[in-house]
Design an enzyme around this catalytic site. Sequence first.
Site, PDB file in Angstrom:
ATOM      1  N   LYS A   1       0.842  -1.205   0.000  1.00  0.00           N
ATOM      2  CA  LYS A   1       0.000   0.000   0.000  1.00  0.00           C
ATOM      3  C   LYS A   1       0.874   1.252   0.000  1.00  0.00           C
ATOM      4  O   LYS A   1       0.623   2.191  -0.755  1.00  0.00           O
ATOM      5  CB  LYS A   1      -0.894   0.011   1.238  1.00  0.00           C
TER       6      LYS A   1
ATOM      7  N   ARG B   1       1.322  14.724  13.320  1.00  0.00           N
ATOM      8  CA  ARG B   1       1.766  14.588  11.934  1.00  0.00           C
ATOM      9  C   ARG B   1       1.788  15.907  11.162  1.00  0.00           C
ATOM     10  O   ARG B   1       0.984  16.136  10.251  1.00  0.00           O
ATOM     11  CB  ARG B   1       0.908  13.538  11.207  1.00  0.00           C
TER      12      ARG B   1
HETATM   13  C1  UD1 Z   1       4.529   6.933   6.214  1.00  0.00           C
HETATM   14  C2  UD1 Z   1       3.666   5.696   6.060  1.00  0.00           C
HETATM   15  C3  UD1 Z   1       3.170   5.215   7.405  1.00  0.00           C
HETATM   16  C4  UD1 Z   1       4.352   4.985   8.357  1.00  0.00           C
HETATM   17  C5  UD1 Z   1       5.246   6.218   8.392  1.00  0.00           C
HETATM   18  C6  UD1 Z   1       6.518   6.003   9.191  1.00  0.00           C
HETATM   19  C7  UD1 Z   1       2.628   5.836   3.887  1.00  0.00           C
HETATM   20  C8  UD1 Z   1       1.394   6.028   3.077  1.00  0.00           C
HETATM   21  N1  UD1 Z   1       2.538   6.011   5.191  1.00  0.00           N
HETATM   22  O1  UD1 Z   1       3.736   7.964   6.767  1.00  0.00           O
HETATM   23  O2  UD1 Z   1       2.464   3.977   7.209  1.00  0.00           O
HETATM   24  O3  UD1 Z   1       3.878   4.721   9.659  1.00  0.00           O
HETATM   25  O4  UD1 Z   1       5.631   6.617   7.071  1.00  0.00           O
HETATM   26  O5  UD1 Z   1       7.216   4.925   8.684  1.00  0.00           O
HETATM   27  O6  UD1 Z   1       3.676   5.508   3.353  1.00  0.00           O
HETATM   28  N2  UD1 Z   1       7.024  14.684  10.518  1.00  0.00           N
HETATM   29  C9  UD1 Z   1       7.245  15.988  10.887  1.00  0.00           C
HETATM   30  N3  UD1 Z   1       7.092  16.961   9.938  1.00  0.00           N
HETATM   31  C10 UD1 Z   1       6.756  16.675   8.649  1.00  0.00           C
HETATM   32  C11 UD1 Z   1       6.561  15.332   8.274  1.00  0.00           C
HETATM   33  C12 UD1 Z   1       6.703  14.343   9.237  1.00  0.00           C
HETATM   34  O7  UD1 Z   1       7.553  16.295  12.044  1.00  0.00           O
HETATM   35  O8  UD1 Z   1       6.646  17.607   7.835  1.00  0.00           O
HETATM   36  C13 UD1 Z   1       7.182  13.627  11.545  1.00  0.00           C
HETATM   37  C14 UD1 Z   1       5.901  12.847  11.798  1.00  0.00           C
HETATM   38  O9  UD1 Z   1       5.049  13.517  12.675  1.00  0.00           O
HETATM   39  C15 UD1 Z   1       6.455  11.568  12.388  1.00  0.00           C
HETATM   40  C16 UD1 Z   1       7.770  11.377  11.611  1.00  0.00           C
HETATM   41  O10 UD1 Z   1       8.085  12.651  11.065  1.00  0.00           O
HETATM   42  O11 UD1 Z   1       6.759  11.745  13.734  1.00  0.00           O
HETATM   43  C17 UD1 Z   1       7.711  10.355  10.512  1.00  0.00           C
HETATM   44  O12 UD1 Z   1       6.585  10.587   9.707  1.00  0.00           O
HETATM   45  P1  UD1 Z   1       6.589  10.280   8.141  1.00  0.00           P
HETATM   46  O13 UD1 Z   1       7.729   9.375   7.830  1.00  0.00           O
HETATM   47  O14 UD1 Z   1       6.495  11.560   7.413  1.00  0.00           O
HETATM   48  O15 UD1 Z   1       5.232   9.466   7.989  1.00  0.00           O
HETATM   49  P2  UD1 Z   1       4.247   9.470   6.745  1.00  0.00           P
HETATM   50  O16 UD1 Z   1       5.014   9.702   5.505  1.00  0.00           O
HETATM   51  O17 UD1 Z   1       3.083  10.322   7.038  1.00  0.00           O
END
Ligand code: UD1
Length: 430
Positions: A22, A131
């Site tokens: 996914k 997030r």
């Molecule tokens: C993706 C996955 C999700 C998985 C996650 C971490 C998909 C569709 N989803 O989510 O299943 O659990 O990776 O492996 O692939 N963060 C910030 N600022 C930002 C962006 C992120 O602080 O601008 C933080 C988030 O709050 C979190 C961390 O970074 O604490 C990791 O998040 P991220 O890797 O971005 O997760 P997603 O891409 O949303």
Amino acid sequence: MEKLLVRGGNRLKGEIPISGAKNAALPLMIAALLTDETLTLHNTPRLADVALLQKILRNHGADTMIAGKKPGQSRFVGDTVHITAAEIIDTTAPYDLVSKMRASFWVLGPLLARCGEARVSLPGGCAIGTRPVDLYLKALSRMGAEIDVEQGYVIARAPKGRLHGARIVFPKVSVGATHVVLMAATLARGETVIENAAREPEVADVAECLVKMGAKIEGIGRSSLRIEGVERLHGAEHSIVADRIEAGTYAMAAAMTDGDVLLCGARAEHLSAFIDVMASAGVMATAEEGGLRVRRANGALQAVTVETQPFPGFPTDLQAQLMALMTRAQGVSSIRETIFENRFMHVQELVRLGADISLMGDTALVKGVEALKGAPVMATDLRASVSLVIAGLAAEGETEIHRLYHLDRGFEALEEKLRAVGADIERVAA
Ligand code: UD1
């Protein structure tokens, strides 16, 4: 409304086909917005999130078409999806669509790169933490985008219609921000370097597809990516990588029931941290021709100490399932969640099934119990939902799982796959 009924006690034995990931399918479908030619994706999982994303892409003007199954082809072979975004007719991704699935926010990258502008609603998605999107916005502004956040929308413009390359050093690993910057950089003027990029296999899968589309990317699978922007991308064909999270989930379902299962198509090299944790828990997961075989080494499950980390560490997307497994292990497990601050909603539901879990900040201490007992429980997010299924497979009596829409977002044919290896599980009207 529907619910799942799981009657525990059966050992899982046989083969489970693993679907396309996914978390690769979604960004790959979004990457189709980068070109006016057709992107063909094979092995696409049949999931509610994929259907919703098709709707979002259509809103931007893309044609999406799912090719029919060939006669005799297994129900478990993924779909082939053709996506053609010949013309982008709308660069707005509205709240009512984006709020249903966080990953749809990622259209920001391709729209901005191809059209020089995008207006994308701030995301909603799983309730597993705040997030934020600061990493995306800072990186895109370094690439020249002018960004405003107004009334819940990110409004981004590239001066003179095109982003430029930049050196992006992410202070924190983000899968989504890496996808977006990578996609945007393929069409930017000049070179982009991404430091501290996410190394998840799904990011590498997207990068490989982008290369097939004509992108120039070096360092795929590493934390430093170098992208030389090109004038345009073209169509391509790509088969989506196997879902390591689905594989890890069924591995733990097998271990929970003291079963013996071959996870067909699962790739051990994408699961090495998980396989190490399983080994300390007394579960053997060994690469075999055709997939990964999982069974207990000898006897009882053992407690483990684990913390979630970006790839190649132990994935946060398997944390809830591991917790379910550890409810039946000998000893006290310590499971620390370092990626999302609020990803423990399954704890209270597992406790309803008789688990002994205490929370101390970002760490859950799980004391193994003699037995779990079936009860009505509520699915709270995607991965948490499936942890309740794993617990239910070992619980005495019947576990009723409500709010299945979370489960349907991320697990293709869950009951069918589990039933085929002997689980007593059915979906009924709630
Ligand atoms: C993706 C996955 C999700 C998985 C996650 C971490 C998909 C569709 N989803 O989510 O299943 O659990 O990776 O492996 O692939 N963060 C910030 N600022 C930002 C962006 C992120 O602080 O601008 C933080 C988030 O709050 C979190 C961390 O970074 O604490 C990791 O998040 P991220 O890797 O971005 O997760 P997603 O891409 O949303």
